[in-house]
Motif scaffolding. Structure first.
Motif, PDB file in Angstrom:
ATOM      1  N   ASP A 187       0.810  -1.220   0.000  1.00  0.00           N
ATOM      2  CA  ASP A 187       0.000   0.000   0.000  1.00  0.00           C
ATOM      3  C   ASP A 187       0.844   1.270   0.000  1.00  0.00           C
ATOM      4  O   ASP A 187       0.589   2.203  -0.764  1.00  0.00           O
ATOM      5  CB  ASP A 187      -0.934   0.008   1.217  1.00  0.00           C
ATOM      6  N   HIS A 188       1.866   1.343   0.875  1.00  0.00           N
ATOM      7  CA  HIS A 188       2.666   2.558   0.983  1.00  0.00           C
ATOM      8  C   HIS A 188       3.571   2.758  -0.233  1.00  0.00           C
ATOM      9  O   HIS A 188       3.986   3.879  -0.519  1.00  0.00           O
ATOM     10  CB  HIS A 188       3.508   2.532   2.263  1.00  0.00           C
ATOM     11  N   VAL A 189       3.849   1.665  -0.949  1.00  0.00           N
ATOM     12  CA  VAL A 189       4.628   1.760  -2.182  1.00  0.00           C
ATOM     13  C   VAL A 189       3.706   2.118  -3.356  1.00  0.00           C
ATOM     14  O   VAL A 189       4.060   2.899  -4.232  1.00  0.00           O
ATOM     15  CB  VAL A 189       5.361   0.428  -2.461  1.00  0.00           C
ATOM     16  N   ARG A 190       2.495   1.556  -3.338  1.00  0.00           N
ATOM     17  CA  ARG A 190       1.540   1.785  -4.427  1.00  0.00           C
ATOM     18  C   ARG A 190       1.203   3.265  -4.580  1.00  0.00           C
ATOM     19  O   ARG A 190       1.197   3.794  -5.690  1.00  0.00           O
ATOM     20  CB  ARG A 190       0.257   0.991  -4.177  1.00  0.00           C
ATOM     21  N   VAL A 191       0.942   3.948  -3.481  1.00  0.00           N
ATOM     22  CA  VAL A 191       0.554   5.352  -3.582  1.00  0.00           C
ATOM     23  C   VAL A 191       1.720   6.198  -4.092  1.00  0.00           C
ATOM     24  O   VAL A 191       1.533   7.172  -4.821  1.00  0.00           O
ATOM     25  CB  VAL A 191       0.044   5.880  -2.221  1.00  0.00           C
ATOM     26  N   THR A 192       2.943   5.812  -3.725  1.00  0.00           N
ATOM     27  CA  THR A 192       4.114   6.549  -4.191  1.00  0.00           C
ATOM     28  C   THR A 192       4.268   6.415  -5.702  1.00  0.00           C
ATOM     29  O   THR A 192       4.476   7.409  -6.412  1.00  0.00           O
ATOM     30  CB  THR A 192       5.391   6.030  -3.497  1.00  0.00           C
ATOM     31  N   ILE A 193       4.159   5.189  -6.202  1.00  0.00           N
ATOM     32  CA  ILE A 193       4.276   4.963  -7.637  1.00  0.00           C
ATOM     33  C   ILE A 193       3.116   5.623  -8.372  1.00  0.00           C
ATOM     34  O   ILE A 193       3.290   6.205  -9.446  1.00  0.00           O
ATOM     35  CB  ILE A 193       4.327   3.454  -7.931  1.00  0.00           C
ATOM     36  N   ASP A 243      -6.489   8.733  -1.462  1.00  0.00           N
ATOM     37  CA  ASP A 243      -7.534   8.422  -0.486  1.00  0.00           C
ATOM     38  C   ASP A 243      -7.345   7.023   0.106  1.00  0.00           C
ATOM     39  O   ASP A 243      -7.693   6.773   1.269  1.00  0.00           O
ATOM     40  CB  ASP A 243      -8.913   8.523  -1.132  1.00  0.00           C
ATOM     41  N   ALA A 244      -6.799   6.095  -0.704  1.00  0.00           N
ATOM     42  CA  ALA A 244      -6.637   4.712  -0.252  1.00  0.00           C
ATOM     43  C   ALA A 244      -5.309   4.466   0.453  1.00  0.00           C
ATOM     44  O   ALA A 244      -5.065   3.373   0.954  1.00  0.00           O
ATOM     45  CB  ALA A 244      -6.749   3.767  -1.459  1.00  0.00           C
ATOM     46  N   ALA A 245      -4.461   5.478   0.524  1.00  0.00           N
ATOM     47  CA  ALA A 245      -3.131   5.310   1.122  1.00  0.00           C
ATOM     48  C   ALA A 245      -3.223   5.136   2.634  1.00  0.00           C
ATOM     49  O   ALA A 245      -4.126   5.678   3.276  1.00  0.00           O
ATOM     50  CB  ALA A 245      -2.260   6.517   0.787  1.00  0.00           C
ATOM     51  N   PRO A 246      -2.286   4.386   3.220  1.00  0.00           N
ATOM     52  CA  PRO A 246      -2.279   4.219   4.683  1.00  0.00           C
ATOM     53  C   PRO A 246      -2.084   5.568   5.383  1.00  0.00           C
ATOM     54  O   PRO A 246      -1.349   6.436   4.896  1.00  0.00           O
ATOM     55  CB  PRO A 246      -1.065   3.307   4.918  1.00  0.00           C
ATOM     56  N   GLY A 247      -2.749   5.766   6.501  1.00  0.00           N
ATOM     57  CA  GLY A 247      -2.593   7.011   7.239  1.00  0.00           C
ATOM     58  C   GLY A 247      -1.231   7.109   7.907  1.00  0.00           C
ATOM     59  O   GLY A 247      -0.642   6.091   8.273  1.00  0.00           O
ATOM     60  N   HIS A 248      -0.738   8.316   8.063  1.00  0.00           N
ATOM     61  CA  HIS A 248       0.549   8.524   8.738  1.00  0.00           C
ATOM     62  C   HIS A 248       0.616   9.968   9.224  1.00  0.00           C
ATOM     63  O   HIS A 248      -0.198  10.816   8.834  1.00  0.00           O
ATOM     64  CB  HIS A 248       1.717   8.220   7.793  1.00  0.00           C
ATOM     65  N   ASP A 249       1.586  10.258  10.080  1.00  0.00           N
ATOM     66  CA  ASP A 249       1.732  11.590  10.665  1.00  0.00           C
ATOM     67  C   ASP A 249       2.923  12.356  10.093  1.00  0.00           C
ATOM     68  O   ASP A 249       3.293  13.417  10.619  1.00  0.00           O
ATOM     69  CB  ASP A 249       1.898  11.485  12.185  1.00  0.00           C
ATOM     70  N   ALA A 250       3.539  11.825   9.043  1.00  0.00           N
ATOM     71  CA  ALA A 250       4.700  12.501   8.450  1.00  0.00           C
ATOM     72  C   ALA A 250       4.272  13.823   7.809  1.00  0.00           C
ATOM     73  O   ALA A 250       3.121  13.991   7.387  1.00  0.00           O
ATOM     74  CB  ALA A 250       5.360  11.609   7.403  1.00  0.00           C
ATOM     75  N   VAL A 251       5.202  14.772   7.742  1.00  0.00           N
ATOM     76  CA  VAL A 251       4.903  16.075   7.134  1.00  0.00           C
ATOM     77  C   VAL A 251       4.870  15.970   5.617  1.00  0.00           C
ATOM     78  O   VAL A 251       4.371  16.865   4.939  1.00  0.00           O
ATOM     79  CB  VAL A 251       5.948  17.129   7.552  1.00  0.00           C
ATOM     80  N   THR A 252       5.402  14.873   5.091  1.00  0.00           N
ATOM     81  CA  THR A 252       5.386  14.655   3.652  1.00  0.00           C
ATOM     82  C   THR A 252       4.094  13.963   3.233  1.00  0.00           C
ATOM     83  O   THR A 252       3.425  13.321   4.046  1.00  0.00           O
ATOM     84  CB  THR A 252       6.580  13.786   3.223  1.00  0.00           C
ATOM     85  N   ILE A 253       3.754  14.094   1.956  1.00  0.00           N
ATOM     86  CA  ILE A 253       2.555  13.435   1.440  1.00  0.00           C
ATOM     87  C   ILE A 253       2.731  11.926   1.460  1.00  0.00           C
ATOM     88  O   ILE A 253       1.807  11.176   1.772  1.00  0.00           O
ATOM     89  CB  ILE A 253       2.267  13.920   0.002  1.00  0.00           C
ATOM     90  N   ALA A 255       4.899   8.371   2.676  1.00  0.00           N
ATOM     91  CA  ALA A 255       5.635   7.870   3.840  1.00  0.00           C
ATOM     92  C   ALA A 255       5.888   6.379   3.678  1.00  0.00           C
ATOM     93  O   ALA A 255       5.173   5.682   2.945  1.00  0.00           O
ATOM     94  CB  ALA A 255       4.861   8.138   5.122  1.00  0.00           C
ATOM     95  N   ASN A 256       6.902   5.879   4.378  1.00  0.00           N
ATOM     96  CA  ASN A 256       7.227   4.455   4.305  1.00  0.00           C
ATOM     97  C   ASN A 256       6.324   3.660   5.240  1.00  0.00           C
ATOM     98  O   ASN A 256       5.391   4.199   5.839  1.00  0.00           O
ATOM     99  CB  ASN A 256       8.710   4.231   4.624  1.00  0.00           C
ATOM    100  N   SER A 257       6.612   2.378   5.389  1.00  0.00           N
ATOM    101  CA  SER A 257       5.760   1.497   6.192  1.00  0.00           C
ATOM    102  C   SER A 257       5.747   1.865   7.669  1.00  0.00           C
ATOM    103  O   SER A 257       4.841   1.480   8.403  1.00  0.00           O
ATOM    104  CB  SER A 257       6.229   0.038   6.034  1.00  0.00           C
ATOM    105  N   LYS A 258       6.751   2.633   8.126  1.00  0.00           N
ATOM    106  CA  LYS A 258       6.806   3.079   9.515  1.00  0.00           C
ATOM    107  C   LYS A 258       6.185   4.455   9.717  1.00  0.00           C
ATOM    108  O   LYS A 258       6.234   5.010  10.816  1.00  0.00           O
ATOM    109  CB  LYS A 258       8.263   3.098   9.992  1.00  0.00           C
TER     110      LYS A 258
END
Length: 363
Positions: A187-193, A243-253, A255-258
């Motif tokens: 998931d976190h790779v899919r949204v990046t690509i 919209d389908a990307a995993p949620g995260h708190d990073a300041v960037t759009i 983020a990795n799996s962590k």
């Protein structure tokens, strides 16, 4: 690979898993077959290269020479604001020219630059020779207003052509390849690509995008390589991916799996593993690169009949004024929105007619 760190040197594994090492400042490579990583000879070679780099650093070029012109350019704001990769490449060009640094400015002319260009093509290849030509053009360009040289003697030198038998790097992806990569990626790779795939952004720029760079349905950015502003509309396909990307708190759009911002090396490693797995299964062909997605956008739009200027605007290839305001960019964003709509429709049309690649079966 043995974990070894040496200040000033980059030690890593290439995409084939082979250990590599180079000096960050000069770009000088160390042959790890002749001097194994972590050996006494390896550390001795590192010390030798660093000593040479330090000696060059303290040695001031003579006034009125090619070396002094290069030094002047390296002190300009233009050079300081270039991307790290560009600055590193230009430093390598200067290293190649180091043996002739004492050439008087009065002796510099087009035939001399052409000779340097020819010699560079023989020693370091056509691509880096052309980069050296570009570098000298920048040096001359900024030296002219200062009265240090009278003209750009690189402008009359014809760039070396790409060898006809050399395959093009960063080829466009097929529709089937895009579909299978998105299907198989985490998931976190899919949204990046998906973001790179649906904007045409350079991968390094996409990974650095901050949340505050999205206003409404537009991504406002700056190309790291050139400093040019971009206004990228968020189309329906990209919006669904975000919209389908995993949620995260990073300041960037992205983020990795962590949930931490991606580094370029980090994402490249994850992408390389996925690509090799898909290649082994025969569902994608060799030659896929992240930058190839940028070529994919341009190629798709060109084949759909879009004009080069429209494509260039979407990819951020126009050189804007430094004081460009959002009001001017807003007009560009609207034109880019229409351009991206063509890309969306063309992708949908192709997806309906192309089937995914099937896994190859060995006899």
């Amino acid at each position: 690979m043995t974990r070894v760190r040496v200040k000033g040197f980059k030690i890593f594994e290439d995409r084939h898993g082979k250990p590599r090492c180079y000096h960050r400042t000069t770009g000088h490579k160390i042959d790890l077959e002749k001097t194994p990583l972590g050996s006494v000879r390896f550390f001795a070679e590192c010390a030798r290269i660093e000593a040479i780099a330090q000696a060059r650093k303290v040695q001031e070029p003579k006034p009125g020479t090619l070396g002094s012109l290069i030094n002047v350019y390296f002190e300009t704001e233009h050079f300081q604001n270039r991307a790290a990769a560009t600055k590193r490449d230009y430093r390598k060009c200067a290293d190649f020219l180091y043996p002739i640094r004492d050439t008087p400015v009065s002796a510099i002319n087009t035939p001399l630059v052409a000779g340097i260009h020819d010699k560079a093509a023989q020693k370091i290849g056509w691509r880096r020779a052309n980069m050296g030509r570009t570098f000298l053009g920048q040096v001359f360009r900024f030296a002219i207003p200062k009265g240090l040289i009278d003209q750009d003697y690189s402008s009359g030198v014809i760039p070396k052509p790409r060898p006809k038998d050399r395959p093009y790097a960063s080829r466009p992806w097929t529709v089937a390849e895009r579909a299978v990569v998105l299907e198989r990626a985490a998931d976190h790779v899919r949204v990046t690509i998906a973001l790179i795939m649906n904007t045409g952004l350079d991968p390094s720029d996409a990974l650095k995008l901050m949340r505050n760079q999205i206003e409404g349905n537009t991504i406002w950015g700056v190309r790291g390589e050139t400093g040019e502003e971009t206004a990228i509309p968020i189309g329906p396909t990209l919006q669904r991916a975000l919209d389908a990307a995993p949620g995260h708190d990073a300041v960037t759009i992205l983020a990795n799996s962590k949930g931490k911002p991606w580094t370029y090396d980090g994402f490249s490693t994850v992408w390389h593993r996925l690509k090799k797995q898909l290649e082994a299964e025969g569902v994608v062909q060799p030659g896929l690169t992240l930058k190839g997605l940028r070529h994919t956008v341009a190629t798709t739009l060109r084949e759909a009949g879009m004009e080069e200027r429209q494509i260039a605007d979407l990819l951020g290839q126009k050189t804007p004024a430094m004081a460009r305001h959002y009001s001017r960019s807003a007009n560009l964003a609207e034109r880019n929105r229409l351009t991206l709509e063509v890309f969306e429709k063309e992708n949908e049309r192709r997806s309906e007619t192309v089937k995914p690649l099937k896994k190859s079966v060995k006899p």
